[in-house]
Design an enzyme around this catalytic site. Structure first.
Site, PDB file in Angstrom:
ATOM      1  N   LYS A  47       0.668  -1.129  -0.034  1.00  0.00           N
ATOM      2  CA  LYS A  47       0.071  -0.027   0.264  1.00  0.00           C
ATOM      3  C   LYS A  47       0.892   1.218  -0.027  1.00  0.00           C
ATOM      4  CE  LYS A  47      -2.736  -3.182  -0.159  1.00  0.00           C
ATOM      5  NZ  LYS A  47      -3.031  -3.658  -1.631  1.00  0.00           N
ATOM      6  N   ASP A  99      -7.078  -0.877  -4.987  1.00  0.00           N
ATOM      7  CA  ASP A  99      -7.733  -1.576  -4.088  1.00  0.00           C
ATOM      8  C   ASP A  99      -7.370  -1.086  -2.758  1.00  0.00           C
ATOM      9  OD1 ASP A  99      -7.642  -5.034  -3.001  1.00  0.00           O
ATOM     10  OD2 ASP A  99      -9.183  -3.485  -2.785  1.00  0.00           O
TER      11      ASP A  99
HETATM   12  C1  LIG Z   1       8.044  -3.364  -3.433  1.00  0.00           C
HETATM   13  C2  LIG Z   1       6.524  -2.985  -4.260  1.00  0.00           C
HETATM   14  N1  LIG Z   1       6.692  -3.736  -5.471  1.00  0.00           N
HETATM   15  C3  LIG Z   1       6.083  -4.786  -5.888  1.00  0.00           C
HETATM   16  N2  LIG Z   1       6.292  -5.279  -6.963  1.00  0.00           N
HETATM   17  C4  LIG Z   1       5.729  -6.595  -7.459  1.00  0.00           C
HETATM   18  N3  LIG Z   1       5.033  -7.246  -6.385  1.00  0.00           N
HETATM   19  C5  LIG Z   1       4.705  -6.633  -5.292  1.00  0.00           C
HETATM   20  C6  LIG Z   1       5.376  -5.403  -4.918  1.00  0.00           C
HETATM   21  N4  LIG Z   1       4.814  -5.341  -3.843  1.00  0.00           N
HETATM   22  C7  LIG Z   1       3.982  -6.258  -3.398  1.00  0.00           C
HETATM   23  N5  LIG Z   1       4.127  -7.268  -4.264  1.00  0.00           N
HETATM   24  C8  LIG Z   1       3.325  -8.524  -4.294  1.00  0.00           C
HETATM   25  O1  LIG Z   1       1.793  -7.948  -4.324  1.00  0.00           O
HETATM   26  C9  LIG Z   1       1.293  -8.618  -3.230  1.00  0.00           C
HETATM   27  C10 LIG Z   1       1.216  -7.906  -2.015  1.00  0.00           C
HETATM   28  C11 LIG Z   1      -0.088  -7.130  -1.601  1.00  0.00           C
HETATM   29  C12 LIG Z   1      -0.115  -6.405  -0.580  1.00  0.00           C
HETATM   30  N6  LIG Z   1      -1.861  -6.433  -0.244  1.00  0.00           N
HETATM   31  C13 LIG Z   1      -2.363  -6.263   1.101  1.00  0.00           C
HETATM   32  O2  LIG Z   1      -1.291  -5.990   1.722  1.00  0.00           O
HETATM   33  C14 LIG Z   1      -3.449  -6.440   1.346  1.00  0.00           C
HETATM   34  C15 LIG Z   1      -3.786  -6.509   2.637  1.00  0.00           C
HETATM   35  C16 LIG Z   1      -5.220  -6.628   3.157  1.00  0.00           C
HETATM   36  C17 LIG Z   1      -5.444  -6.886   4.624  1.00  0.00           C
HETATM   37  C18 LIG Z   1      -6.571  -6.012   4.948  1.00  0.00           C
HETATM   38  C19 LIG Z   1      -6.921  -6.335   6.478  1.00  0.00           C
HETATM   39  C20 LIG Z   1      -6.299  -7.024   7.202  1.00  0.00           C
HETATM   40  F1  LIG Z   1      -6.442  -7.201   8.585  1.00  0.00           F
HETATM   41  C21 LIG Z   1      -5.124  -7.795   6.832  1.00  0.00           C
HETATM   42  C22 LIG Z   1      -4.771  -7.761   5.137  1.00  0.00           C
HETATM   43  C23 LIG Z   1      -6.214  -6.444   2.009  1.00  0.00           C
HETATM   44  C24 LIG Z   1      -5.968  -6.523   0.847  1.00  0.00           C
HETATM   45  O3  LIG Z   1      -6.711  -6.402  -0.222  1.00  0.00           O
HETATM   46  C25 LIG Z   1      -4.641  -6.673   0.351  1.00  0.00           C
HETATM   47  O4  LIG Z   1      -4.275  -6.293  -1.086  1.00  0.00           O
HETATM   48  C26 LIG Z   1       2.192  -9.844  -2.823  1.00  0.00           C
HETATM   49  O5  LIG Z   1       1.775 -10.978  -3.912  1.00  0.00           O
HETATM   50  C27 LIG Z   1       3.649  -9.203  -2.967  1.00  0.00           C
HETATM   51  O6  LIG Z   1       4.470 -10.287  -3.049  1.00  0.00           O
HETATM   52 MG   LIG Z   2      -6.217  -5.951  -2.101  1.00  0.00          MG
END
Ligand SMILES: CCNc1ncnc2c1ncn2[C@@H]1O[C@H](/C=C/CNC(=O)c2cc(-c3ccc(F)cc3)cc(O)c2O)[C@@H](O)[C@H]1O
Ligand SMILES: [Mg+2]
Length: 214
Positions: free
Chosen positions: A144, A169
């Site tokens: 985020k 999102d």
């Molecule tokens: C370093 C930034 N660049 C990136 N480049 C490529 N991939 C990336 C990157 N960051 C993260 N990712 C990937 O995206 C995904 C990460 C998503 C992060 N999403 C969240 O934290 C999230 C978290 C919640 C959530 C909401 C309430 C809670 F109590 C607990 C969790 C709900 C959601 O819909 C979410 O999207 C992973 O697959 C990660 O490996």
């Molecule tokens: Mg999400």
């Protein structure tokens, strides 16, 4: 060793979804996450808003930041017209491995290009790697605190054109305060908030749709 949640999510797809039927893959993941194990997919409620934004935009080139298990990747790609492409970026190799199998089960590998790496490194290479000029739609669903820097990077790399849509999102939960503040106050964007709920829960969350004005 014990399986991981993404591995159990993939198993649920392979058990309950029909090969080549993307919507059955989406349904199988929603069932698994609602009745077995919560996972951070955009989910069915916000997914309907995502569907309407994608259908209205009818984009040729889509970029997704943060593939995770490929739920939104499949959901978006299932709505795209024949010659359109979705490029999805994922830097965790374990998640990428699962997502590739989910995408394959849906039969959408010809529409989707999953590229492994960090968005900050890959965004500047999109034009040279994929021959993309600009993206018609970007779905932000990765860390985020990366929404804002990556949006500024996409602007800098000229990946947005007049009318490009950013759909973010989790702008409420977990929240993306710096991104919201920027995008809602920038004269270069026209933004709209779609109130919904955090996937599979009653907690408030929502999607922010922003049109780049060029
Ligand atoms: C370093 C930034 N660049 C990136 N480049 C490529 N991939 C990336 C990157 N960051 C993260 N990712 C990937 O995206 C995904 C990460 C998503 C992060 N999403 C969240 O934290 C999230 C978290 C919640 C959530 C909401 C309430 C809670 F109590 C607990 C969790 C709900 C959601 O819909 C979410 O999207 C992973 O697959 C990660 O490996
Ligand atoms: Mg999400």
């Amino acid at each position: 060793t014990r399986s991981t949640r993404p591995q159990r999510l993939l198993a649920a797809v392979q058990k309950n979804a029909t090969r080549g039927d993307p919507r059955s893959v989406v349904r199988a993941i929603d069932q698994f996450c609602r009745h077995k194990e919560w996972a951070m997919n955009v989910g069915d409620e916000k997914g309907c808003i995502l569907d309407s934004v994608v259908s209205e935009a009818n984009p040729t080139y889509v970029l997704e930041l943060g593939t995770y298990c490929g739920y939104s990747t499949v959901r978006i790609a299932s709505l795209l017209s024949p010659n359109s492409k979705l490029i999805t970026v994922e830097f965790n190799p374990e998640y990428a491995k699962i997502a590739r199998q989910v995408i394959a089960w849906a039969g959408l590998q010809d529409k989707i290009n999953l590229v492994e790496g960090a968005s900050g490194d890959l965004i500047p290479k999109m034009q040279e790697m994929f021959g993309v000029k600009t993206f018609d739609l970007v779905f932000l669903d990765h860390w985020k605190d990366r929404y804002l820097p990556d949006t500024k990077l996409m602007e800098k790399c000229g990946l947005l054109r007049k009318g490009s849509i950013l759909l973010a999102d989790n702008v409420i939960c977990p929240g993306t305060p710096d991104y919201l503040e920027y995008i809602r106050n920038s004269p270069q964007y026209e933004s709209q908030y779609f109130k919904s709920h955090l996937e599979y829960t009653k907690v408030e969350d929502g999607l922010e749709k922003s049109v780049f004005l060029g």
